[in-house]
Design a protein around this motif. Structure first.
Motif, mmCIF file in Angstrom:
data_model
loop_
_atom_site.group_PDB
_atom_site.id
_atom_site.type_symbol
_atom_site.label_atom_id
_atom_site.label_comp_id
_atom_site.label_asym_id
_atom_site.label_seq_id
_atom_site.Cartn_x
_atom_site.Cartn_y
_atom_site.Cartn_z
ATOM 1 N N PRO A 199 28.986 31.253 15.227
ATOM 2 C CA PRO A 199 29.851 32.050 16.096
ATOM 3 C C PRO A 199 31.281 32.130 15.566
ATOM 4 O O PRO A 199 31.749 31.242 14.864
ATOM 5 C CB PRO A 199 29.817 31.296 17.419
ATOM 6 C CG PRO A 199 29.556 29.875 17.045
ATOM 7 C CD PRO A 199 28.713 29.931 15.794
ATOM 8 N N THR A 200 31.912 33.229 15.895
ATOM 9 C CA THR A 200 33.323 33.441 15.592
ATOM 10 C C THR A 200 33.975 34.094 16.800
ATOM 11 O O THR A 200 33.300 34.470 17.759
ATOM 12 C CB THR A 200 33.525 34.348 14.354
ATOM 13 O OG1 THR A 200 32.974 35.640 14.633
ATOM 14 C CG2 THR A 200 32.887 33.770 13.113
ATOM 15 N N GLY A 201 35.264 34.258 16.715
ATOM 16 C CA GLY A 201 36.001 34.939 17.776
ATOM 17 C C GLY A 201 35.632 36.417 17.834
ATOM 18 O O GLY A 201 35.026 36.973 16.903
ATOM 19 N N GLU A 202 35.996 37.047 18.910
ATOM 20 C CA GLU A 202 35.627 38.436 19.166
ATOM 21 C C GLU A 202 36.074 39.378 18.051
ATOM 22 O O GLU A 202 35.294 40.178 17.540
ATOM 23 C CB GLU A 202 36.225 38.879 20.500
ATOM 24 C CG GLU A 202 35.896 40.294 20.905
ATOM 25 C CD GLU A 202 36.464 40.656 22.258
ATOM 26 O OE1 GLU A 202 36.129 41.747 22.743
ATOM 27 O OE2 GLU A 202 37.239 39.876 22.829
ATOM 28 N N TRP A 203 37.326 39.292 17.672
ATOM 29 C CA TRP A 203 37.880 40.209 16.681
ATOM 30 C C TRP A 203 37.200 40.024 15.328
ATOM 31 O O TRP A 203 36.800 40.994 14.683
ATOM 32 C CB TRP A 203 39.385 40.001 16.582
ATOM 33 C CG TRP A 203 40.071 40.976 15.688
ATOM 34 C CD1 TRP A 203 40.682 40.700 14.503
ATOM 35 C CD2 TRP A 203 40.218 42.386 15.889
ATOM 36 N NE1 TRP A 203 41.195 41.841 13.959
ATOM 37 C CE2 TRP A 203 40.929 42.891 14.791
ATOM 38 C CE3 TRP A 203 39.816 43.254 16.886
ATOM 39 C CZ2 TRP A 203 41.252 44.242 14.662
ATOM 40 C CZ3 TRP A 203 40.141 44.602 16.755
ATOM 41 C CH2 TRP A 203 40.856 45.071 15.660
ATOM 42 N N ASP A 204 37.066 38.772 14.870
ATOM 43 C CA ASP A 204 36.425 38.495 13.584
ATOM 44 C C ASP A 204 34.960 38.932 13.594
ATOM 45 O O ASP A 204 34.463 39.480 12.605
ATOM 46 C CB ASP A 204 36.512 37.015 13.232
ATOM 47 C CG ASP A 204 37.926 36.581 12.871
ATOM 48 O OD1 ASP A 204 38.726 37.463 12.465
ATOM 49 O OD2 ASP A 204 38.230 35.387 12.990
ATOM 50 N N ALA A 205 34.274 38.717 14.688
ATOM 51 C CA ALA A 205 32.868 39.114 14.789
ATOM 52 C C ALA A 205 32.736 40.639 14.747
ATOM 53 O O ALA A 205 31.828 41.167 14.093
ATOM 54 C CB ALA A 205 32.253 38.556 16.068
ATOM 55 N N LEU A 206 33.626 41.343 15.415
ATOM 56 C CA LEU A 206 33.590 42.802 15.412
ATOM 57 C C LEU A 206 33.823 43.336 13.998
ATOM 58 O O LEU A 206 33.095 44.213 13.527
ATOM 59 C CB LEU A 206 34.624 43.372 16.379
ATOM 60 C CG LEU A 206 34.697 44.895 16.457
ATOM 61 C CD1 LEU A 206 33.370 45.484 16.903
ATOM 62 C CD2 LEU A 206 35.812 45.308 17.401
ATOM 63 N N LEU A 207 34.806 42.786 13.304
ATOM 64 C CA LEU A 207 35.080 43.215 11.935
ATOM 65 C C LEU A 207 33.894 42.910 11.021
ATOM 66 O O LEU A 207 33.521 43.731 10.173
ATOM 67 C CB LEU A 207 36.345 42.541 11.404
ATOM 68 C CG LEU A 207 37.650 42.958 12.075
ATOM 69 C CD1 LEU A 207 38.801 42.117 11.542
ATOM 70 C CD2 LEU A 207 37.917 44.436 11.885
#
Length: 86
Positions: A31-39
């Motif tokens: 898992p990663t944070g929302e922004w990093d996952a979206l990118l």
């Protein structure tokens, strides 16, 4: 201090899931944070499109804090792009 998501709220954990319906392989990243996952999801979608793997699904799945496997109230995955490019 909690990280901020693009929407300005507290950062949630997300997993990028890639599913190939031809081979039925599934890969998960995070898992990663929302922004990093979206990118990451957008990057993977672009790479798959460049390889003409339009039938491969890329999903951005939020992790529910404290959710157990038995929980029926799970957040729905977010489809980054439909295989037909829409």
């Amino acid at each position: 201090m909690a990280a901020e998501s693009p929407a300005g709220g507290p950062d949630r954990a997300f997993v990028v899931v890639v599913h190939d319906p031809v081979t039925d392989e599934v890969d998960a990243y995070g898992p990663t944070g929302e922004w990093d996952a979206l990118l990451d999801a957008e990057r993977r979608r672009r790479e798959l499109d460049a390889e003409e793997l339009d039938d491969v699904h890329v999903l951005l799945v939020p992790l529910a804090a404290g959710a157990s496997r038995a929980s029926s109230a799970r957040p729905a995955p977010v489809v980054v792009a439909e295989p037909d490019g829409s």
